[in-house]
Design a protein around this motif. Structure first.
Motif, PDB file in Angstrom:
ATOM      1  N   PRO A 122     -12.409  -1.635  -1.573  1.00 31.85           N
ATOM      2  CA  PRO A 122     -11.761  -0.330  -1.406  1.00 31.85           C
ATOM      3  C   PRO A 122     -10.657  -0.296  -0.361  1.00 31.85           C
ATOM      4  CG  PRO A 122     -13.898  -0.334  -0.324  1.00 31.85           C
ATOM      5  CD  PRO A 122     -13.802  -1.643  -1.053  1.00 31.85           C
ATOM      6  N   ASP A 180      -4.746   0.774  -8.648  1.00 32.63           N
ATOM      7  CA  ASP A 180      -5.679   1.817  -9.062  1.00 32.63           C
ATOM      8  C   ASP A 180      -6.499   2.364  -7.894  1.00 32.63           C
ATOM      9  OD1 ASP A 180      -4.737   1.365 -11.579  1.00 32.63           O
ATOM     10  OD2 ASP A 180      -6.580   0.499 -12.388  1.00 32.63           O
ATOM     11  N   GLY A 181      -5.867   2.524  -6.721  1.00 32.76           N
ATOM     12  CA  GLY A 181      -6.561   3.066  -5.555  1.00 32.76           C
ATOM     13  C   GLY A 181      -7.487   2.085  -4.868  1.00 32.76           C
ATOM     14  N   LYS A 182      -7.478   0.828  -5.285  1.00 31.95           N
ATOM     15  CA  LYS A 182      -8.302  -0.209  -4.665  1.00 31.95           C
ATOM     16  C   LYS A 182      -7.425  -1.421  -4.374  1.00 31.95           C
ATOM     17  CE  LYS A 182     -12.580   1.139  -7.096  1.00 31.95           C
ATOM     18  NZ  LYS A 182     -12.010   2.256  -7.892  1.00 31.95           N
ATOM     19  N   TYR A 183      -8.068  -2.510  -3.972  1.00 28.36           N
ATOM     20  CA  TYR A 183      -7.381  -3.767  -3.719  1.00 28.36           C
ATOM     21  C   TYR A 183      -8.078  -4.867  -4.501  1.00 28.36           C
ATOM     22  CZ  TYR A 183      -4.969  -1.290  -0.047  1.00 28.36           C
ATOM     23  OH  TYR A 183      -4.194  -0.378   0.621  1.00 28.36           O
ATOM     24  N   ALA A 231       0.833  -1.201   0.000  1.00 28.90           N
ATOM     25  CA  ALA A 231       0.000   0.000   0.000  1.00 28.90           C
ATOM     26  C   ALA A 231       0.868   1.251   0.000  1.00 28.90           C
ATOM     27  CB  ALA A 231      -0.931  -0.015   1.204  1.00 28.90           C
ATOM     28  N   ASP A 232       0.222   2.408  -0.174  1.00 30.99           N
ATOM     29  CA  ASP A 232       0.953   3.674  -0.181  1.00 30.99           C
ATOM     30  C   ASP A 232       0.889   4.373   1.172  1.00 30.99           C
ATOM     31  OD1 ASP A 232      -1.666   4.496  -0.131  1.00 30.99           O
ATOM     32  OD2 ASP A 232      -1.601   5.519  -2.080  1.00 30.99           O
ATOM     33  N   ASP A 233       0.474   3.644   2.225  1.00 28.06           N
ATOM     34  CA  ASP A 233       0.376   4.221   3.570  1.00 28.06           C
ATOM     35  C   ASP A 233       1.490   3.743   4.495  1.00 28.06           C
ATOM     36  OD1 ASP A 233      -0.344   1.593   3.919  1.00 28.06           O
ATOM     37  OD2 ASP A 233      -2.307   1.997   4.823  1.00 28.06           O
ATOM     38  N   ALA A 278      -2.538  -4.154  -4.307  1.00 29.75           N
ATOM     39  CA  ALA A 278      -3.074  -2.796  -4.338  1.00 29.75           C
ATOM     40  C   ALA A 278      -2.964  -2.293  -5.771  1.00 29.75           C
ATOM     41  CB  ALA A 278      -2.283  -1.903  -3.395  1.00 29.75           C
ATOM     42  N   THR A 315      -4.323  -2.801 -15.121  1.00 25.88           N
ATOM     43  CA  THR A 315      -5.334  -1.877 -14.619  1.00 25.88           C
ATOM     44  C   THR A 315      -6.666  -2.610 -14.704  1.00 25.88           C
ATOM     45  OG1 THR A 315      -5.843  -0.926 -16.784  1.00 25.88           O
ATOM     46  CG2 THR A 315      -4.032   0.088 -15.542  1.00 25.88           C
TER      47      THR A 315
END
Length: 387
Positions: free
Chosen positions: A320, A299-302, A229-231, A297, A359
């Motif tokens: 999400p 395109d902003g989802k999982y 993830a990006d967190d 992860a 994608t």
């Protein structure tokens, strides 16, 4: 992975894959027609029926897939002494190439039958596409050059009649320019332990990091797959690695900088009337028999893809958040077990690993196939209409 045999036989490294793929297969099913839902616990603690493609509460159209190409075989990967291989977990290396981390790999003119000597048996191996573009993959190299070598040491120790140890990859991924690989060790479907490795040279050499016992969390921490993830966290889904054994699916998280520390993996669980991090690990997706799993992860989802055992099919779900309620998430069928084959009807499919660069509008997976000594390969499929 295991070699095919008659149903009454065992393969050199464990159970017959062909027999296991028949579990629950029944007759061939059309795309989307995958039967009743499974019961699990929803985020509010109540029992809930999982939505399935074609089942009650499913509003979607069937998910379709088309074969792009064979990626392995005597023509494609024979030049690297690897005409027979499977899994092919794709990972885009820091140098832009695509590495396919494969399982049990053999040379010779066929996959060995039970009792036959294995010709140049290696696991895992790394086959490489110098073009890392999801639309232009072709294996044109290997770790080892003209003779793909095992990425780590695995002696394939004898463990009884027609049984031997092996090293099966369950995931490979990149975090901040470092590659990671997770392996399941022991006789296949009887995991003794799992171990974790990293590479800083695009998969050419691997450094051991740590291991976990095979019976941890009742065996449900054997087969792991990581969503980066990006967190600052990696989220980890895991199951038992045994297609004949019921298993829950557990969720953990680990800080990126602590991936190699087993004590840093924090479970997601249900306790005192609610779900929270640090609670005892609780299955997030009911109980079923699992094949290979892949969590990413994107395109902003999982997205989670997996081999379903009853009926045999490769499926996906999109959600999400890593902690989303999977018991209420649409389950979509991408590949269906079938003979004869056509479009997304595939004989004896397994795997289903997401290709980096995919994608939701251009979604690709790596599918394995094994049903006789000359049909053991990895293939690329493009999936349309993934919701």
């Amino acid at each position: 992975m295991t070699r095919p045999s008659d149903d009454k036989d065992t393969a050199a490294s464990g159970l017959s894959r062909r027999r296991l793929l028949r579990v629950g297969a029944g007759v061939a099913l059309g795309a989307g027609a995958v039967g009743a839902g499974w019961v699990g616990f929803s985020q509010d603690g109540r029992q809930a029926r999982v939505m399935t493609a074609g089942g009650p509460g499913d509003p979607s159209s069937p998910t379709l897939a088309v074969k792009v190409k064979n990626l392995s075989g005597p023509v494609e990967t024979g030049p690297f002494a690897s005409p027979w291989t499977d899994l092919g977990i794709p990972v885009r290396c820091p140098d832009g190439t695509m590495l396919f981390v494969c399982g049990d790999t053999f040379n010779g003119d066929h996959v060995p039958n039970p009792g036959e000597p294995a010709d140049d048996w290696r696991a895992p191996v790394g086959l490489r596409s110098s073009n890392g573009d999801v639309n232009n993959l072709r294996i044109d190299g290997s770790v080892g050059g003209g003779h793909a070598r095992a990425l780590v040491d695995e002696p394939h120790n004898p463990a009884g009649p027609n049984r031997a140890t092996t090293a099966i990859p369950s995931d490979a991924f990149v975090v901040d320019g470092v590659m990671y690989m997770h392996l399941m060790r022991g006789v296949i479907y009887d995991t003794h332990h799992t171990d974790f490795w990293r590479s800083t040279d695009n998969g050419e050499t691997w450094e051991y990091l740590c291991q976990w016992p095979g019976d941890l969390h009742g065996g449900q921490f054997q087969q792991k797959t990581y969503a980066v993830a990006d967190d600052g966290w990696c989220y980890v889904l895991s199951t038992v690695f045994n297609r004949e054994r019921d298993s829950g699916m557990l969720l953990h998280r680990v800080r990126k900088e602590r991936l190699g520390d087993p004590n840093a993996y924090e479970p997601w669980g249900y306790a005192d009337g609610g779900w929270r991090w640090g609670a005892p690990p609780t299955t997030v997706f009911g109980v079923r028999k699992w094949g290979e799993i892949c969590f990413r992860a994107m395109d902003g989802k999982y997205v989670l893809t997996w081999l379903n055992m009853n009926p045999v099919s490769i499926r996906a779900m999109v959600f999400p958040l890593p902690t989303a309620d999977l018991t209420r998430t649409l389950e979509q069928t991408m590949i269906v077990h079938s003979d004869p084959e056509a479009a997304n009807f595939v004989r004896s499919p397994y795997g289903g690993f997401v290709v980096p660069g995919s994608t939701f509008g251009n979604f690709h997976i790596i599918v394995s196939q094994w049903y006789d000594p000359k049909n053991y390969r990895i293939m690329q499929y493009k999936v349309n209409m993934l919701s």
